[in-house]
Design a protein around this motif. Structure first.
Motif, PDB file in Angstrom:
ATOM      1  N   ALA A  15      -1.388   4.723  -8.159  1.00 37.48           N
ATOM      2  CA  ALA A  15      -2.837   4.678  -8.364  1.00 37.48           C
ATOM      3  C   ALA A  15      -3.236   3.605  -9.371  1.00 37.48           C
ATOM      4  CB  ALA A  15      -3.322   6.037  -8.832  1.00 37.48           C
ATOM      5  N   ARG A  16      -2.421   3.333 -10.351  1.00 42.17           N
ATOM      6  CA  ARG A  16      -2.778   2.386 -11.394  1.00 42.17           C
ATOM      7  C   ARG A  16      -1.998   1.081 -11.295  1.00 42.17           C
ATOM      8  NH1 ARG A  16      -4.819   5.975 -16.171  1.00 42.17           N
ATOM      9  NH2 ARG A  16      -6.977   5.625 -15.561  1.00 42.17           N
ATOM     10  N   HIS A  54       0.824  -1.204   0.000  1.00 41.64           N
ATOM     11  CA  HIS A  54       0.000   0.000   0.000  1.00 41.64           C
ATOM     12  C   HIS A  54       0.863   1.260   0.000  1.00 41.64           C
ATOM     13  CE1 HIS A  54      -3.512   2.440   0.589  1.00 41.64           C
ATOM     14  NE2 HIS A  54      -2.955   3.004   1.648  1.00 41.64           N
ATOM     15  N   HIS A  59      -5.870  -7.355  -9.258  1.00 43.64           N
ATOM     16  CA  HIS A  59      -6.634  -6.423  -8.434  1.00 43.64           C
ATOM     17  C   HIS A  59      -5.905  -5.085  -8.337  1.00 43.64           C
ATOM     18  CE1 HIS A  59      -9.461  -9.464  -7.035  1.00 43.64           C
ATOM     19  NE2 HIS A  59      -8.427 -10.268  -6.919  1.00 43.64           N
ATOM     20  N   TYR A  60      -6.697  -4.020  -8.194  1.00 47.55           N
ATOM     21  CA  TYR A  60      -6.165  -2.679  -8.013  1.00 47.55           C
ATOM     22  C   TYR A  60      -6.477  -2.131  -6.626  1.00 47.55           C
ATOM     23  CZ  TYR A  60      -5.483  -2.852 -13.015  1.00 47.55           C
ATOM     24  OH  TYR A  60      -5.077  -3.229 -14.261  1.00 47.55           O
ATOM     25  N   ASN A  61      -7.313  -2.803  -5.893  1.00 44.39           N
ATOM     26  CA  ASN A  61      -7.758  -2.368  -4.574  1.00 44.39           C
ATOM     27  C   ASN A  61      -7.176  -3.315  -3.523  1.00 44.39           C
ATOM     28  OD1 ASN A  61      -9.219  -1.962  -2.211  1.00 44.39           O
ATOM     29  ND2 ASN A  61     -11.110  -1.496  -3.288  1.00 44.39           N
ATOM     30  N   PRO A  62      -6.528  -2.792  -2.469  1.00 42.89           N
ATOM     31  CA  PRO A  62      -5.956  -3.659  -1.436  1.00 42.89           C
ATOM     32  C   PRO A  62      -6.981  -4.575  -0.759  1.00 42.89           C
ATOM     33  CG  PRO A  62      -5.109  -1.440  -1.203  1.00 42.89           C
ATOM     34  CD  PRO A  62      -6.183  -1.385  -2.241  1.00 42.89           C
ATOM     35  N   ARG A  63      -8.215  -4.117  -0.641  1.00 41.79           N
ATOM     36  CA  ARG A  63      -9.233  -4.983  -0.026  1.00 41.79           C
ATOM     37  C   ARG A  63      -9.572  -6.165  -0.925  1.00 41.79           C
ATOM     38  NH1 ARG A  63     -13.287  -0.643   2.845  1.00 41.79           N
ATOM     39  NH2 ARG A  63     -11.759   0.046   4.372  1.00 41.79           N
ATOM     40  N   SER A  64      -9.563  -5.946  -2.221  1.00 39.84           N
ATOM     41  CA  SER A  64      -9.807  -7.044  -3.160  1.00 39.84           C
ATOM     42  C   SER A  64      -8.663  -8.045  -3.119  1.00 39.84           C
ATOM     43  CB  SER A  64      -9.960  -6.509  -4.582  1.00 39.84           C
ATOM     44  OG  SER A  64     -11.051  -5.641  -4.678  1.00 39.84           O
ATOM     45  N   THR A 117      -1.952  -5.571  -8.495  1.00 44.43           N
ATOM     46  CA  THR A 117      -1.410  -6.671  -7.702  1.00 44.43           C
ATOM     47  C   THR A 117      -2.076  -7.942  -8.177  1.00 44.43           C
ATOM     48  OG1 THR A 117      -1.110  -5.218  -5.791  1.00 44.43           O
ATOM     49  CG2 THR A 117      -1.091  -7.586  -5.376  1.00 44.43           C
ATOM     50  N   GLN A 139      -6.808  -8.669  -0.497  1.00 46.69           N
ATOM     51  CA  GLN A 139      -6.988  -9.409   0.749  1.00 46.69           C
ATOM     52  C   GLN A 139      -8.068 -10.473   0.601  1.00 46.69           C
ATOM     53  OE1 GLN A 139      -8.213  -6.991   4.049  1.00 46.69           O
ATOM     54  NE2 GLN A 139      -7.672  -8.539   5.546  1.00 46.69           N
TER      55      GLN A 139
END
Length: 68
Positions: free
Chosen positions: A23-24, A18, A43-48, A27, A50
Motif C-alpha cells: 500500500a505504501r 501491481h 508515484h504511489y498510484n499505478p495510473r500515475s 514507484t 503509467q
C-alpha cells in the motif's frame, strides 16, 4: 510497431508491479535523454506511473521504472 512493443512491455511490468506492490510502496519513473536523467517522479498510484511513463515517451525520452 516499436510503440506496440513498448506498450506490451509496460503493461506486463505494471501488472507485475501491481501484484507485488504494498500500500505504501513507491514507484519512481526516471526519464533518460541522451544517457542522462532528464527528470524523475515518485508515484504511489499505478495510473500515475503509467501517465508519467507516457509523458517521458512523448518527450522523446527512455523511461525506467524503479520500485522502492
Amino acid at each position: 510497431m516499436i510503440k506496440s512493443i513498448f506498450l506490451v512491455l509496460f503493461v506486463l511490468t505494471l501488472s507485475a508491479v501491481h501484484k507485488y506492490a504494498e500500500a505504501r510502496s513507491a514507484t519512481y519513473v526516471l526519464c533518460y535523454k541522451q544517457n542522462k536523467v532528464a527528470w524523475s517522479e515518485e508515484h504511489y498510484n499505478p495510473r500515475s506511473v503509467q501517465s508519467a511513463y507516457y509523458k517521458c515517451v512523448s518527450d522523446g525520452g527512455t523511461p525506467q521504472l524503479v520500485m522502492n
